[in-house]
Design a protein around this motif. Structure first.
Motif, short mmCIF file in Angstrom:
data_model
loop_
_atom_site.label_atom_id
_atom_site.label_comp_id
_atom_site.label_asym_id
_atom_site.label_seq_id
_atom_site.Cartn_x
_atom_site.Cartn_y
_atom_site.Cartn_z
N GLY A 49 0.93 -1.16 0.07
CA GLY A 49 -0.12 -0.14 -0.06
C GLY A 49 0.85 1.37 -0.21
O GLY A 49 2.07 1.21 -0.18
N ARG A 50 0.07 2.26 0.21
CA ARG A 50 0.88 3.79 0.34
C ARG A 50 1.41 3.95 1.59
O ARG A 50 0.89 3.79 2.55
CB ARG A 50 -0.21 4.72 -0.16
N GLN A 52 3.36 6.53 4.34
CA GLN A 52 3.70 8.34 4.68
C GLN A 52 5.17 8.27 4.54
O GLN A 52 5.79 8.06 5.58
CB GLN A 52 3.13 8.49 6.16
N GLU A 53 5.54 8.92 3.44
CA GLU A 53 7.08 9.01 3.20
C GLU A 53 7.80 9.68 4.17
O GLU A 53 8.97 9.95 4.37
CB GLU A 53 7.13 9.41 1.61
#
Length: 86
Positions: A49-50, A52-53
């Protein structure tokens, strides 16, 4: 991440950590404390999934032996410990 594609390896946290986090002026955050609970999950088909960079530099699923090498025995303990009622 699709929550239906993962299964908790244990109902208990794999680890609990508490510690001081230094101030981060670039994010306008003062010094503070974190209480982190870590859980282990298993899957045969979930995407990471994506992420939180600004907080995470990477994420991936690993076979148990590789996860244990990277994180330590706490992962294996979570997988082999029987779930407790509660």
């Amino acid at each position: 991440m699709d929550p239906g594609a993962v299964v908790p390896a244990s109902r208990l946290p794999v680890y609990i950590e508490y510690g001081r986090v230094p101030a981060r002026p670039e994010k306008r955050e003062p010094e503070h404390y974190h209480l982190d609970f870590g859980y282990a999950f298993t899957t045969s088909r979930a995407e990471v999934g994506r992420i939180q960079e600004s907080e995470v530099t990477g994420a991936a699923w690993y076979p148990l032996a590789e996860a244990q090498r990277l994180v330590g025995d706490r992962i294996a303990r979570a997988v082999i410990s029987p779930p407790r009622a509660g």
